[in-house]
Enzyme design. Structure first.
Site, PDB file in Angstrom:
ATOM      1  N   HIS A  88      -0.955  -6.259 -11.279  1.00 34.55           N
ATOM      2  CA  HIS A  88      -1.240  -4.848 -11.555  1.00 34.55           C
ATOM      3  C   HIS A  88      -0.773  -4.021 -10.361  1.00 34.55           C
ATOM      4  CE1 HIS A  88      -3.163  -1.392 -13.413  1.00 34.55           C
ATOM      5  NE2 HIS A  88      -3.622  -1.092 -12.217  1.00 34.55           N
ATOM      6  N   GLU A 112       7.916  -4.396  -2.172  1.00 36.56           N
ATOM      7  CA  GLU A 112       7.151  -4.850  -1.007  1.00 36.56           C
ATOM      8  C   GLU A 112       5.871  -5.598  -1.379  1.00 36.56           C
ATOM      9  OE1 GLU A 112       8.638  -1.035   1.702  1.00 36.56           O
ATOM     10  OE2 GLU A 112       6.524  -1.628   1.714  1.00 36.56           O
TER      11      GLU A 112
END
Ligand code: GRF
Length: 213
Positions: A110, A179
């Site tokens: 998520h 990232e």
């Protein structure tokens, strides 16, 4: 060998991160055995094909009722005899029967630091729109086990990403994918393959040290 089924709905960049790790040897003992999409023609299926992984589409539009779709989805998953099911940008509510059949064996990525900006209505760019509207200085991504709720299962890994001045929902989404998501999803699979993720009775997880080989 940990048999993994990956469920997708769109571009498949999280799937690609997993496939790349499987190809470059950083996911030892893991085999991606099937990719299941809920939309025909999504690029994620092209990524599976390019990697030589069986891909198929189970589209709700092909079924008269949600129950029939749920039956077909569960059949397509269980036929692959998975040890782990990975929801990688999968925008389908997982049927309770499937959660019950695979307790703490379904994980989801998520694009926020749960419990912020998650649950009903928070998916894709909407997550990042809400984060920017709230003015948070840090967002990120979460990998968690799937339970009967939405984004409510035990958290496995999280990674924070700084919000930058001038960020748009698109730029923040991209940075969180690059990232955070594409790093922690393969890492969570790796830890599960190594048997290092334990879920406590309090529904929190503990990552145990690597057993000496
Ligand atoms: C990503 O932002 C992911 O966090 C969310 O769906 C988006 C698309 O993912 N769950 P992908 O490129 O299809 O993997």
């Amino acid at each position: 060998m940990l048999r993994v089924v990956v469920c997708v709905s769109g571009g498949g960049t999280n799937l690609q991160a997993i496939l790349d790790c499987a190809a470059n040897g950083t996911l030892p003992g893991v085999e991606i055995v099937r990719v299941i999409a809920n939309n025909p023609g999504v690029y994620a299926l092209e990524r599976a094909k390019a990697a030589g992984v069986e891909g198929l589409c189970i589209s709700p539009k092909e079924f008269g009722t949600r129950e029939e779709f749920n039956d077909a989805l569960l059949a397509a998953v269980s036929e692959a005899q998975p040890d782990l099911i990975v929801l990688a940008g999968f925008l389908v509510a997982i049927p309770p029967r499937m959660v019950a059949a695979y307790p703490n064996r379904i994980i989801n990525i998520h694009p926020s630091l749960i419990p912020s900006f998650c649950g009903k209505g928070y998916y894709g760019l909407k997550v990042h729109e809400a984060a920017l509207a709230r003015g948070v200085k840090v967002s990120g991504a979460t990998v968690h086990f799937v339970d009967e709720g939405m984004d409510s299962g035990p958290i496995i890994l999280q990674r924070a990403v700084a919000v930058q001045d001038g960020d748009t929902p698109q730029s923040l989404q991209r940075r969180i994918m690059e990232e955070a998501e594409w790093q922690i999803l393969p890492e969570a699979i790796r830890l599960i393959a190594q048997g290092r993720v334990q879920v406590g009775t309090d529904r929190t997880t503990r990552i145990t040290e690597r057993q000496a080989q």
